[in-house]
Scaffold this motif. Sequence first.
Motif, PDB file in Angstrom:
ATOM      1  N   ALA A  82       1.000  -0.971   0.005  1.00  9.51           N
ATOM      2  CA  ALA A  82       0.044   0.035   0.123  1.00  9.51           C
ATOM      3  C   ALA A  82       0.807   1.351  -0.015  1.00  9.51           C
ATOM      4  N   PRO A  83       0.594   2.219  -0.837  1.00  6.45           N
ATOM      5  CA  PRO A  83       1.444   3.701  -0.687  1.00  6.45           C
ATOM      6  C   PRO A  83       1.358   4.223   0.818  1.00  6.45           C
ATOM      7  N   PHE A  84       0.247   4.072   1.528  1.00  8.22           N
ATOM      8  CA  PHE A  84       0.244   4.510   3.006  1.00  8.22           C
ATOM      9  C   PHE A  84      -0.923   3.858   3.566  1.00  8.22           C
ATOM     10  N   GLU A  85      -0.905   3.844   4.765  1.00  8.72           N
ATOM     11  CA  GLU A  85      -2.172   3.341   5.664  1.00  8.72           C
ATOM     12  C   GLU A  85      -3.262   4.339   5.145  1.00  8.72           C
ATOM     13  N   GLY A  86      -4.472   3.493   5.032  1.00 13.28           N
ATOM     14  CA  GLY A  86      -5.556   4.485   4.895  1.00 13.28           C
ATOM     15  C   GLY A  86      -5.848   5.147   3.491  1.00 13.28           C
ATOM     16  N   GLN A  87      -5.043   4.454   2.331  1.00 10.18           N
ATOM     17  CA  GLN A  87      -5.360   4.604   1.101  1.00 10.18           C
ATOM     18  C   GLN A  87      -6.958   4.573   0.814  1.00 10.18           C
ATOM     19  N   GLU A  88      -7.392   3.729   1.315  1.00  8.35           N
ATOM     20  CA  GLU A  88      -9.037   3.272   1.162  1.00  8.35           C
ATOM     21  C   GLU A  88     -10.066   4.312   1.646  1.00  8.35           C
ATOM     22  N   VAL A  89      -9.639   5.254   2.334  1.00  5.17           N
ATOM     23  CA  VAL A  89     -10.471   6.115   3.207  1.00  5.17           C
ATOM     24  C   VAL A  89     -11.670   6.826   2.261  1.00  5.17           C
ATOM     25  N   LYS A  90     -11.567   7.292   1.388  1.00  2.77           N
ATOM     26  CA  LYS A  90     -12.451   7.720   0.571  1.00  2.77           C
ATOM     27  C   LYS A  90     -13.063   7.036  -0.618  1.00  2.77           C
ATOM     28  N   TRP A  91     -12.920   5.871  -0.448  1.00  6.10           N
ATOM     29  CA  TRP A  91     -13.338   4.965  -1.580  1.00  6.10           C
ATOM     30  C   TRP A  91     -14.872   4.524  -1.135  1.00  6.10           C
ATOM     31  N   PHE A  92     -15.720   4.047  -1.969  1.00  4.22           N
ATOM     32  CA  PHE A  92     -17.053   3.564  -1.800  1.00  4.22           C
ATOM     33  C   PHE A  92     -16.954   2.263  -0.757  1.00  4.22           C
ATOM     34  N   GLU A  93     -17.783   2.261   0.287  1.00  3.50           N
ATOM     35  CA  GLU A  93     -17.965   1.132   1.026  1.00  3.50           C
ATOM     36  C   GLU A  93     -17.895  -0.222   0.505  1.00  3.50           C
ATOM     37  N   GLU A  94     -18.267  -0.698  -0.788  1.00  4.65           N
ATOM     38  CA  GLU A  94     -18.072  -1.673  -1.421  1.00  4.65           C
ATOM     39  C   GLU A  94     -16.479  -2.090  -1.554  1.00  4.65           C
ATOM     40  N   SER A  95     -16.069  -0.872  -2.199  1.00 11.37           N
ATOM     41  CA  SER A  95     -14.619  -1.247  -2.389  1.00 11.37           C
ATOM     42  C   SER A  95     -13.891  -1.223  -1.216  1.00 11.37           C
ATOM     43  N   LYS A  96     -14.094  -0.670  -0.089  1.00 10.16           N
ATOM     44  CA  LYS A  96     -13.429  -0.711   1.043  1.00 10.16           C
ATOM     45  C   LYS A  96     -13.276  -2.240   1.593  1.00 10.16           C
ATOM     46  N   LYS A  97     -14.606  -2.714   1.704  1.00 10.15           N
ATOM     47  CA  LYS A  97     -14.731  -4.156   2.098  1.00 10.15           C
ATOM     48  C   LYS A  97     -13.829  -5.283   1.063  1.00 10.15           C
ATOM     49  N   ARG A  98     -13.660  -4.863  -0.091  1.00 10.91           N
ATOM     50  CA  ARG A  98     -13.143  -5.663  -1.051  1.00 10.91           C
ATOM     51  C   ARG A  98     -11.733  -5.496  -0.580  1.00 10.91           C
ATOM     52  N   TYR A  99     -11.169  -4.385  -0.581  1.00 11.95           N
ATOM     53  CA  TYR A  99      -9.629  -4.177  -0.133  1.00 11.95           C
ATOM     54  C   TYR A  99      -9.276  -4.768   1.049  1.00 11.95           C
ATOM     55  N   PHE A 100     -10.185  -4.607   2.231  1.00  6.94           N
ATOM     56  CA  PHE A 100      -9.920  -5.359   3.405  1.00  6.94           C
ATOM     57  C   PHE A 100      -9.820  -6.770   3.418  1.00  6.94           C
ATOM     58  N   SER A 101     -10.843  -7.364   2.616  1.00  8.53           N
ATOM     59  CA  SER A 101     -10.928  -8.867   2.419  1.00  8.53           C
ATOM     60  C   SER A 101      -9.380  -9.191   1.854  1.00  8.53           C
ATOM     61  N   ILE A 102      -8.951  -8.517   0.967  1.00 13.03           N
ATOM     62  CA  ILE A 102      -7.612  -8.793   0.243  1.00 13.03           C
ATOM     63  C   ILE A 102      -6.690  -8.804   1.256  1.00 13.03           C
ATOM     64  N   MET A 103      -6.663  -7.500   2.047  1.00 11.72           N
ATOM     65  CA  MET A 103      -5.718  -7.317   3.052  1.00 11.72           C
ATOM     66  C   MET A 103      -5.542  -8.293   4.002  1.00 11.72           C
ATOM     67  N   GLU A 104      -6.703  -8.940   4.521  1.00  9.15           N
ATOM     68  CA  GLU A 104      -6.803  -9.793   5.465  1.00  9.15           C
ATOM     69  C   GLU A 104      -6.403 -11.333   4.954  1.00  9.15           C
ATOM     70  N   PRO A 115       1.336   7.379   6.807  1.00 13.45           N
ATOM     71  CA  PRO A 115       0.053   7.725   6.660  1.00 13.45           C
ATOM     72  C   PRO A 115      -0.276   9.053   6.179  1.00 13.45           C
ATOM     73  N   GLY A 116      -1.319   9.424   5.305  1.00 16.17           N
ATOM     74  CA  GLY A 116      -1.781  10.749   5.076  1.00 16.17           C
ATOM     75  C   GLY A 116      -1.251  10.513   3.168  1.00 16.17           C
ATOM     76  N   TYR A 117      -2.569  11.232   2.540  1.00 15.12           N
ATOM     77  CA  TYR A 117      -2.480  11.068   1.155  1.00 15.12           C
ATOM     78  C   TYR A 117      -1.331  12.385   0.581  1.00 15.12           C
ATOM     79  N   ALA A 118      -0.721  11.548  -0.375  1.00 16.34           N
ATOM     80  CA  ALA A 118       0.155  12.518  -1.266  1.00 16.34           C
ATOM     81  C   ALA A 118       0.333  11.707  -2.513  1.00 16.34           C
ATOM     82  N   ALA A 119       0.224  12.530  -3.551  1.00 18.21           N
ATOM     83  CA  ALA A 119       0.211  11.537  -4.961  1.00 18.21           C
ATOM     84  C   ALA A 119       1.740  10.961  -5.078  1.00 18.21           C
ATOM     85  N   TRP A 120       2.606  11.475  -4.729  1.00 17.77           N
ATOM     86  CA  TRP A 120       3.920  11.059  -4.873  1.00 17.77           C
ATOM     87  C   TRP A 120       4.054   9.705  -4.308  1.00 17.77           C
ATOM     88  N   LYS A 121       3.333   9.505  -3.332  1.00 11.10           N
ATOM     89  CA  LYS A 121       3.344   8.036  -2.322  1.00 11.10           C
ATOM     90  C   LYS A 121       3.033   6.995  -3.351  1.00 11.10           C
TER      91      LYS A 121
END
Length: 178
Positions: A82-104, A115-121
């Motif tokens: 992941a580029p940083f912890e929390g990259q999924e914060v602004k995603w739709f709920e379904e996308s977040k669930k999918r992401y967390f399922s993959i992470m697990e 942590p914290g958004y920046a495009a260069w990350k």
Amino acid sequence: MIDKTICFTGHRPNKLGGYDENNPIAKYVKEQLNAEILNAILYGGYTRFIAGGALGVDTWAAEEVLYFRDEVGLDITLELFAPFEGQEVKWFEESKKRYFSIMERCNKVVNVCEPGYAAWKMIVRDKAMVDESGLVMAVWNGDLGRSGTGHTVEYAKKMKRDMIIIDPRFYNATITLG
């Protein structure tokens, strides 16, 4: 270990027919990822896979690797960079669930930057994945503009990595033999 490691790079859904994955471009890309991953495992001896965790190709590739590991029973691993912890914060709920399922289900999760958004990350994450891989599997339409995928492909070339390119523009191409 690098020589038997594949990382993935590719476009987000907006460049692959949209967010409805039943579109013909997304279906084509998923079929190609499935075939190329299986070939890499069976004929190339690749056992370690790295995905970046973004929407689109990263998610689809990770799910294919997990399918071959968990459902087919192949001895392979999946790491999420992941580029940083929390990259999924602004995603739709379904996308977040999918992401967390993959992470697990990943063998390892790496947060490349603080942590914290920046495009260069995203660029730092992509370079870290290439640096860890002997082969880069890219779903790329050839655009060298502002595309993160284009930058990653260029970096992989500079680093002399082997590459497999899946071009989504060929989703409706047919080949006639004979």
